[in-house]
Design a protein around this motif. Structure first.
Motif, PDB file in Angstrom:
ATOM      1  N   VAL A 309       3.600 -11.688   3.581  1.00 37.96           N
ATOM      2  CA  VAL A 309       2.622 -11.127   2.642  1.00 37.96           C
ATOM      3  C   VAL A 309       2.585  -9.620   2.845  1.00 37.96           C
ATOM      4  CG1 VAL A 309       0.195 -11.063   1.966  1.00 37.96           C
ATOM      5  CG2 VAL A 309       1.208 -13.221   2.704  1.00 37.96           C
ATOM      6  N   PRO A 310       2.709  -8.817   1.778  1.00 39.35           N
ATOM      7  CA  PRO A 310       2.554  -7.363   1.935  1.00 39.35           C
ATOM      8  C   PRO A 310       1.141  -7.058   2.428  1.00 39.35           C
ATOM      9  CG  PRO A 310       3.442  -7.917  -0.225  1.00 39.35           C
ATOM     10  CD  PRO A 310       2.970  -9.192   0.392  1.00 39.35           C
ATOM     11  N   SER A 311       1.013  -6.248   3.463  1.00 42.28           N
ATOM     12  CA  SER A 311      -0.318  -6.009   4.022  1.00 42.28           C
ATOM     13  C   SER A 311      -0.637  -4.532   4.264  1.00 42.28           C
ATOM     14  CB  SER A 311      -0.469  -6.768   5.348  1.00 42.28           C
ATOM     15  OG  SER A 311       0.537  -6.372   6.263  1.00 42.28           O
ATOM     16  N   THR A 312       0.367  -3.679   4.340  1.00 47.48           N
ATOM     17  CA  THR A 312       0.137  -2.289   4.720  1.00 47.48           C
ATOM     18  C   THR A 312      -0.844  -1.572   3.800  1.00 47.48           C
ATOM     19  OG1 THR A 312       2.283  -2.058   5.797  1.00 47.48           O
ATOM     20  CG2 THR A 312       1.232  -0.040   5.044  1.00 47.48           C
ATOM     21  N   LEU A 313      -0.641  -1.690   2.491  1.00 48.56           N
ATOM     22  CA  LEU A 313      -1.494  -0.955   1.546  1.00 48.56           C
ATOM     23  C   LEU A 313      -2.944  -1.426   1.637  1.00 48.56           C
ATOM     24  CD1 LEU A 313      -1.781   1.119  -0.634  1.00 48.56           C
ATOM     25  CD2 LEU A 313      -0.894  -0.518  -2.298  1.00 48.56           C
ATOM     26  N   ARG A 314      -3.138  -2.725   1.739  1.00 48.63           N
ATOM     27  CA  ARG A 314      -4.494  -3.268   1.840  1.00 48.63           C
ATOM     28  C   ARG A 314      -5.167  -2.800   3.138  1.00 48.63           C
ATOM     29  NH1 ARG A 314      -6.771  -7.319  -0.889  1.00 48.63           N
ATOM     30  NH2 ARG A 314      -4.755  -8.003  -1.712  1.00 48.63           N
ATOM     31  N   ILE A 315      -4.423  -2.848   4.247  1.00 50.26           N
ATOM     32  CA  ILE A 315      -4.980  -2.431   5.549  1.00 50.26           C
ATOM     33  C   ILE A 315      -5.352  -0.952   5.529  1.00 50.26           C
ATOM     34  CG2 ILE A 315      -4.372  -2.040   7.968  1.00 50.26           C
ATOM     35  CD1 ILE A 315      -2.710  -4.659   7.781  1.00 50.26           C
ATOM     36  N   LEU A 316      -4.457  -0.114   4.980  1.00 51.06           N
ATOM     37  CA  LEU A 316      -4.734   1.323   4.933  1.00 51.06           C
ATOM     38  C   LEU A 316      -5.937   1.631   4.041  1.00 51.06           C
ATOM     39  CD1 LEU A 316      -1.133   2.850   4.718  1.00 51.06           C
ATOM     40  CD2 LEU A 316      -2.641   2.714   6.714  1.00 51.06           C
ATOM     41  N   ALA A 317      -6.076   0.889   2.943  1.00 48.15           N
ATOM     42  CA  ALA A 317      -7.215   1.111   2.046  1.00 48.15           C
ATOM     43  C   ALA A 317      -8.522   0.776   2.753  1.00 48.15           C
ATOM     44  CB  ALA A 317      -7.058   0.270   0.786  1.00 48.15           C
ATOM     45  N   HIS A 318      -8.545  -0.346   3.458  1.00 47.92           N
ATOM     46  CA  HIS A 318      -9.758  -0.706   4.208  1.00 47.92           C
ATOM     47  C   HIS A 318     -10.063   0.345   5.280  1.00 47.92           C
ATOM     48  CE1 HIS A 318     -10.988  -4.566   2.646  1.00 47.92           C
ATOM     49  NE2 HIS A 318      -9.737  -5.008   2.665  1.00 47.92           N
ATOM     50  N   ARG A 319      -9.022   0.853   5.933  1.00 44.22           N
ATOM     51  CA  ARG A 319      -9.214   1.865   6.971  1.00 44.22           C
ATOM     52  C   ARG A 319      -9.807   3.143   6.375  1.00 44.22           C
ATOM     53  NH1 ARG A 319      -4.303   4.942  10.114  1.00 44.22           N
ATOM     54  NH2 ARG A 319      -5.533   6.769  10.686  1.00 44.22           N
ATOM     55  N   ALA A 320      -9.270   3.559   5.218  1.00 46.25           N
ATOM     56  CA  ALA A 320      -9.765   4.784   4.575  1.00 46.25           C
ATOM     57  C   ALA A 320     -11.231   4.641   4.189  1.00 46.25           C
ATOM     58  CB  ALA A 320      -8.918   5.117   3.350  1.00 46.25           C
ATOM     59  N   ILE A 321     -11.624   3.447   3.759  1.00 45.23           N
ATOM     60  CA  ILE A 321     -13.028   3.208   3.404  1.00 45.23           C
ATOM     61  C   ILE A 321     -13.889   3.207   4.666  1.00 45.23           C
ATOM     62  CG2 ILE A 321     -14.638   1.488   2.487  1.00 45.23           C
ATOM     63  CD1 ILE A 321     -12.400   0.690   0.503  1.00 45.23           C
ATOM     64  N   ALA A 322     -13.396   2.538   5.730  1.00 40.20           N
ATOM     65  CA  ALA A 322     -14.150   2.475   6.987  1.00 40.20           C
ATOM     66  C   ALA A 322     -14.355   3.863   7.598  1.00 40.20           C
ATOM     67  CB  ALA A 322     -13.429   1.567   7.987  1.00 40.20           C
ATOM     68  N   GLU A 323     -13.367   4.737   7.418  1.00 40.64           N
ATOM     69  CA  GLU A 323     -13.465   6.099   7.958  1.00 40.64           C
ATOM     70  C   GLU A 323     -14.146   7.058   6.978  1.00 40.64           C
ATOM     71  OE1 GLU A 323      -9.637   7.431   9.315  1.00 40.64           O
ATOM     72  OE2 GLU A 323      -9.319   5.664  10.572  1.00 40.64           O
ATOM     73  N   ARG A 324     -14.632   6.494   5.859  1.00 38.87           N
ATOM     74  CA  ARG A 324     -15.370   7.243   4.844  1.00 38.87           C
ATOM     75  C   ARG A 324     -14.556   8.356   4.210  1.00 38.87           C
ATOM     76  NH1 ARG A 324     -21.524   7.489   7.428  1.00 38.87           N
ATOM     77  NH2 ARG A 324     -21.716   5.228   7.716  1.00 38.87           N
ATOM     78  N   LEU A 325     -13.250   8.160   4.204  1.00 37.21           N
ATOM     79  CA  LEU A 325     -12.369   9.089   3.492  1.00 37.21           C
ATOM     80  C   LEU A 325     -12.332   8.726   2.012  1.00 37.21           C
ATOM     81  CD1 LEU A 325      -9.520   9.150   6.145  1.00 37.21           C
ATOM     82  CD2 LEU A 325     -11.218  10.935   5.715  1.00 37.21           C
TER      83      LEU A 325
END
Length: 340
Positions: A309-325
Motif C-alpha cells: 500500500v502506498p503510504s509515504t504521502l499519507r504519513i507525510l501529510a499527517h506529520r505536516a498537520i501534527a507539526e502545524r505546518l
C-alpha cells in the motif's frame, strides 16, 4: 484560474462534461454541461456556493479551486497510455494532483527531493545473463542484497519514488514516469486481490525505468526481470539447490509466501536458473493446472502477508498537520488523502 482547476479535477475523475453534470444533478445540484464548460473556459465565474458543490462532486477541497500558488508541473510518462488522447489527459490530470500534494507536503516539511539516477542497464532476451547481472547491480544499489522484498511499495518509496493507486475509473494496471522539473519518479498501479500478481506488475513497471532494451523484446525482458528481482538466482539456489528433477507443491507454496511470487512464475524462474529443465517444468506446470493452480479463483487459497500500500504521502501529510505546518486536511487538495 478557477476554471482550469475545475477542468483538472474533472479530468482526474475521468468525467466528461455530461457525466459531471449528471453526477451533480443526481446530488440535487441543477447544472448542465454548457454551464460547466463556461466555468472551465472562464466565460462564467462560479459562486462560493457553486465551488463547494464542485468540491463535493469531485472529491477535492474548495481550496483546490482557488489556490494561486500551484507548483508548475511537467510530466513525462514512461509508456503511452492506450493511444487515446482523452485517457492520456485524464491520467495526466490525476498524476498532476498527486504530484501537487507530494510537492506541497514535502516543501512544508523542508524535505529535499532528490532526482532519481537516469542510468539504464542494457539488457536483451538473447543474453539472459545481462538481465541477471542488472538485477544484481540494482539490488546492490538498493542495499537489499538477495533478501526477500517484504514490500515493493515500501522499497520504491524509501528510494524516492512517489507511488499512488489508480482509481477503478482508469482501465490500466500500471503506469510510471517522471516530473521533469524536479526529477520525481512516480509509479501508479491498480490494486489487485492477488498480491503476487500485483507485486510482479509493480516490478515490471519499475523495470521500464531502469532497463534499456529493444521494444520487440519488452514483455519477455520485463517478465524475466520481475521474476529475477523478486527471487534472485542465489536465493533460488539456496532454496531449491542447483539441480532438481521434481518440486513439491509444499515447496512452491512456501517459496510463494516468502518471496511473494506466484507458483507459475516460480516454476519459470526455476527453469531460468537451470535448476529444472524445460521438460520437468512443463510436467509440473500441467500438474499444477490440474490441481491447485485453478483454485486461485479463491483469493484466500494462499494467504500472503505482504504490505503493498502506498503510504509515504499519507504519513507525510499527517506529520505536516501534527507539526502545524498545515492547519488541517482542509488545506490539502484531496479529501481522500487523509481519510482512508
Amino acid at each position: 484560474m478557477v476554471g482550469d482547476r475545475i477542468k483538472l479535477a474533472r479530468e482526474a475523475n475521468c468525467l466528461s462534461l455530461r457525466l459531471l453534470a449528471d453526477r451533480m444533478n443526481e446530488a440535487g445540484i441543477s447544472i448542465n454541461r454548457t454551464s460547466i464548460n463556461n466555468y472551465e473556459n472562464g466565460a462564467s465565474v462560479p459562486s462560493a456556493q457553486m465551488i463547494e458543490c464542485f468540491a463535493q462532486a469531485l472529491g477535492v477541497n474548495p481550496f483546490f479551486f482557488t489556490r494561486k500558488d500551484a507548483p508548475e508541473i511537467s510530466i513525462r510518462f514512461t509508456s503511452d497510455y492506450g493511444g487515446v488522447e482523452t485517457k492520456r489527459q485524464q491520467l495526466l490530470s490525476y498524476m498532476q494532483i498527486q504530484l501537487e500534494l507530494f510537492i506541497d507536503v514535502t516543501e512544508k516539511l523542508g524535505i529535499q527531493l532528490h532526482a532519481f539516477p537516469n542510468h539504464k542497464y542494457q539488457v536483451s532476451v538473447s543474453d539472459p545473463e545481462s538481465i541477471e547481472t542488472a538485477v544484481e547491480q540494482i539490488r546492490e544499489n538498493l542495499h537489499i542484497g538477495n533478501n526477500p522484498i517484504s514490500s515493493v511499495c515500501g522499497l520504491l518509496e524509501d528510494n524516492g519514488w512517489l507511488l499512488a493507486e489508480i482509481p477503478e475509473s482508469f482501465d490500466i494496471l500500471c503506469s510510471s514516469g517522471v516530473e521533469l522539473h524536479r526529477g520525481i519518479h512516480f509509479l501508479l498501479f491498480k490494486r489487485n486481490p492477488h498480491i503476487d500478481d500485483m507485486r510482479f506488475d509493480l516490478i515490471r513497471e519499475y523495470g521500464k525505468n531502469v532497463l534499456s532494451y529493444c521494444c520487440e523484446e519488452e514483455d519477455e525482458v520485463l517478465d524475466h526481470f520481475a521474476r529475477a528481482f523478486l527471487f534472485p538466482k542465489k536465493s533460488m539456489q539456496a532454496f531449491f539447490g542447483e539441480k532438481r528433477e521434481t518440486i513439491s507443491s509444499d515447496e512452491l507454496s512456501t517459496a510463494k509466501k516468502k518471496y511473494g511470487l506466484s507458483r507459475h512464475n516460480i516454476l519459470i524462474r526455476l527453469s531460468d536458473c537451470n535448476i529444472i529443465n524445460e521438460e520437468v517444468s512443463a510436467t509440473l506446470y500441467r500438474q499444477m493446472m490440474q490441481t491447485y493452480y485453478m483454485a486461485r479463483s479463491s483469493i484466500a487459497f494462499v494467504n500472503l502477508s505482504f504490505y503493498e500500500v502506498p503510504s509515504t504521502l499519507r504519513i507525510l501529510a499527517h506529520r505536516a498537520i501534527a507539526e502545524r505546518l498545515i492547519a488541517s486536511e482542509n488545506e490539502l487538495n484531496y479529501k481522500m488523502l487523509i481519510t482512508p
